[in-house]
Design a protein around this motif. Structure first.
Motif, PDB file in Angstrom:
ATOM      1  N   ASN A  82       0.829  -1.207   0.000  1.00 41.80           N
ATOM      2  CA  ASN A  82       0.000   0.000   0.000  1.00 41.80           C
ATOM      3  C   ASN A  82       0.860   1.252   0.000  1.00 41.80           C
ATOM      4  O   ASN A  82       0.594   2.239  -0.698  1.00 41.80           O
ATOM      5  N   LEU A  83       1.919   1.215   0.809  1.00 44.26           N
ATOM      6  CA  LEU A  83       2.796   2.378   0.914  1.00 44.26           C
ATOM      7  C   LEU A  83       3.538   2.622  -0.400  1.00 44.26           C
ATOM      8  O   LEU A  83       3.655   3.767  -0.856  1.00 44.26           O
ATOM      9  N   VAL A  84       4.027   1.547  -1.020  1.00 45.89           N
ATOM     10  CA  VAL A  84       4.736   1.685  -2.296  1.00 45.89           C
ATOM     11  C   VAL A  84       3.804   2.241  -3.366  1.00 45.89           C
ATOM     12  O   VAL A  84       4.182   3.117  -4.155  1.00 45.89           O
ATOM     13  N   ALA A  85       2.575   1.758  -3.387  1.00 45.16           N
ATOM     14  CA  ALA A  85       1.612   2.251  -4.377  1.00 45.16           C
ATOM     15  C   ALA A  85       1.286   3.724  -4.159  1.00 45.16           C
ATOM     16  O   ALA A  85       1.056   4.466  -5.116  1.00 45.16           O
TER      17      ALA A  85
ATOM     18  N   ARG B 103       2.408  -7.669  -6.900  1.00 46.83           N
ATOM     19  CA  ARG B 103       1.713  -6.434  -7.299  1.00 46.83           C
ATOM     20  C   ARG B 103       2.389  -5.778  -8.498  1.00 46.83           C
ATOM     21  O   ARG B 103       1.720  -5.283  -9.420  1.00 46.83           O
ATOM     22  N   ALA B 104       3.731  -5.751  -8.488  1.00 46.14           N
ATOM     23  CA  ALA B 104       4.447  -5.136  -9.601  1.00 46.14           C
ATOM     24  C   ALA B 104       4.198  -5.910 -10.898  1.00 46.14           C
ATOM     25  O   ALA B 104       4.053  -5.313 -11.971  1.00 46.14           O
ATOM     26  N   GLY B 105       4.141  -7.235 -10.797  1.00 45.25           N
ATOM     27  CA  GLY B 105       3.882  -8.047 -11.981  1.00 45.25           C
ATOM     28  C   GLY B 105       2.530  -7.751 -12.591  1.00 45.25           C
ATOM     29  O   GLY B 105       2.395  -7.677 -13.814  1.00 45.25           O
ATOM     30  N   ARG B 106       1.522  -7.585 -11.749  1.00 36.35           N
ATOM     31  CA  ARG B 106       0.184  -7.278 -12.271  1.00 36.35           C
ATOM     32  C   ARG B 106       0.144  -5.914 -12.942  1.00 36.35           C
ATOM     33  O   ARG B 106      -0.621  -5.697 -13.886  1.00 36.35           O
ATOM     34  N   ALA B 107       0.988  -4.988 -12.447  1.00 29.90           N
ATOM     35  CA  ALA B 107       0.995  -3.635 -13.015  1.00 29.90           C
ATOM     36  C   ALA B 107       1.983  -3.491 -14.166  1.00 29.90           C
ATOM     37  O   ALA B 107       2.050  -2.433 -14.799  1.00 29.90           O
ATOM     38  N   GLY B 108       2.751  -4.546 -14.430  1.00 24.25           N
ATOM     39  CA  GLY B 108       3.745  -4.475 -15.502  1.00 24.25           C
ATOM     40  C   GLY B 108       4.921  -3.595 -15.141  1.00 24.25           C
ATOM     41  O   GLY B 108       5.535  -2.980 -16.029  1.00 24.25           O
ATOM     42  N   GLU B 109       5.249  -3.515 -13.867  1.00 30.09           N
ATOM     43  CA  GLU B 109       6.340  -2.654 -13.398  1.00 30.09           C
ATOM     44  C   GLU B 109       7.460  -3.497 -12.796  1.00 30.09           C
ATOM     45  O   GLU B 109       7.267  -4.666 -12.452  1.00 30.09           O
TER      46      GLU B 109
END
Length: 449
Positions: A375-378, A410-416
């Motif tokens: 949450n904090l990273v997002a 989470r990064a994988g789902r966002a493509g990051e």
């Protein structure tokens, strides 16, 4: 750092004509430029740095640098480190910082333990003490214990040979100190560097009692010329609190501390400048000043010990917020019908993580911590997540793996690209060392990390 100098040679005492806006405080500019030089001396390490390099990297004139370094050498803050071959002409004299010229005390008041360190000007620990503590035992008891441990610590530092240097001044951090920081070497009132004016603050022949001089030295115990020259005491403890005023709020689990002026009480008892901050902010400051995050400008430090909190470095500076209340990471609600938390809410990250650890399920605690970290990273898009605290230290691989797994997913789902996760260096997350930096960092122009 080359663009950091203000006012060119004029501010540093040289013959330059750099224009500075109206109403400028020349003493403040001199302080700024001296801090730039001190910071470069610090980062150069024992190998040192030449005056020409100092001028090139600060943007000051060679004359200004010569005047600043002469004052620093006069007061024992800088010394020759040898000579270095040059491309032409005679070899250049190389200067270095004298680490033992001054010291700061860092105190970590945890819920059940007190840790105190004595650090030299480079931030290196020269003495350390730890003792059991009950933060809920009442202000008088905790203050007495802190005063006693600081006195013993400084005495140990003297016995270990940490005494010496001429730097004895009041240099608290701008936001949270119990007195205003002295300037760093203006050509008028040179008290901060012990010039020929009023030198009492820096250990001249005036009243040195406040900082361990030849007057009343009982506040820090012990005697003799080998006592370390102490700039002040940084105190870090769980929040929330008011960093600017050094006043505690309703510390989670210890509401009796609400409104207690810890900074001023300790300053009176110790006769030293005192700065108070949250444990996580102090640790983040120490990590930023120490370069532990590399060249990254923004990172989050998550401290999981007897409680859970976060320290934020955004754009290279510790982010405390408008009311110095930022970083209450452990009290974000992630389960609406979750267990009650000491803060009064339900389903806080801290409550869930502590419950998992109590069941012996460190992997579940890491997963929950990872959810909150995600949450904090997002929200802030930080470059790095550092983990610390004794609970993390008990199972570092489990926590790094668990938090990283959530962030990677989470990064994988966002493509990051995923944000890296690693354990912060330092014993216990370096909170006590970071507390000492609350006093040391302003000397080097790093008051906010």
């Amino acid at each position: 750092m080359g663009a950091g100098a203000v006012g060119g040679g004029t501010a540093g005492g040289g013959s330059g004509t750099g224009a500075v806006g109206g109403g400028v405080n020349l003493g403040a500019l001199r302080s700024h430029n001296a801090a730039l030089v001190l910071d470069l001396l610090r980062t150069a390490g024992p190998d040192g740095i030449s005056r020409l390099e100092l001028a090139e990297r600060t943007g000051l004139t060679p004359q200004a640098v010569s005047k600043i370094t002469a004052r620093l050498r006069e007061e024992g803050l800088a010394a020759e480190a040898g000579r270095r071959a040059s491309t032409g002409g005679k070899p250049r004299t190389v200067l270095r910082l004298v680490p033992e010229a001054g010291h700061a005390v860092g105190v970590h008041l945890d819920r059940d333990e007190l840790t105190a360190v004595l650090c030299d000007l480079t931030g290196a620990v020269v003495a350390r003490r730890s003792a059991a503590l009950d933060l809920g035992a009442g202000a008088e008891t905790v203050v007495e214990r802190a005063v006693r441990e600081v006195g013993e610590l400084v005495g140990e530092g003297g016995r270990s040979g940490a005494g010496g240097g001429g730097l004895v001044a009041q240099f608290p951090a701008p936001l949270g100190g119990s007195s205003h920081p002295a300037p760093l070497g203006g050509s008028g009132d040179r008290a901060a560097l012990g010039g020929s004016g009023d030198r009492a603050a820096l250990g001249g022949s005036g009243d040195r009692a406040a900082l361990g001089g030849s007057g009343d030295r009982a506040a820090l115990g012990g005697s003799g010329d080998r006592r370390p020259q102490v700039l002040g005491v940084g105190v870090a403890l769980p929040g929330p609190l008011d960093h600017r005023r050094g006043v505690l709020h309703r510390v989670t689990g210890f509401p009796e501390w609400n409104g207690f002026p810890l900074r001023d009480v300790l300053a009176r008892r110790l006769s030293l400048p005192v700065v108070v901050d949250k444990d996580t902010n102090a640790a983040a400051l120490g990590l930023a000043v120490g370069g532990e995050a590399g060249a990254l400008a923004s990172f989050a430090y998550l401290h999981f010990g007897a409680g859970l909190g976060g320290g934020l470095v955004i754009g290279g500076a510790v982010h405390r917020g408008a009311r110095t209340g930022a970083g209450e990471f452990g009290h974000q609600v992630v389960q609406l019908d979750g267990p009650p938390c000491g803060c009064g809410n339900r389903g806080c990250v801290e409550a869930l993580c502590l419950a998992a650890v109590a069941r012996g399920d460190a992997a579940e605690a890491a997963r929950v911590l990872g959810t909150a970290a995600g949450n904090l990273v997002a929200l802030l898009d930080v470059d790095l997540v550092l983990l610390g605290g004794r609970t993390v230290a008990a199972a570092p691989e489990t926590f790094v793996r668990g938090v990283a797994a959530v962030l990677d997913e989470r990064a994988g789902r966002a493509g990051e690209d995923p944000v890296p996760v690693r354990v912060a260096p330092g014993e216990g997350g370096g909170v006590a060392e970071g507390a000492a930096q609350l006093l040391l960092a302003p000397l080097f122009g790093r008051a906010e990390g």
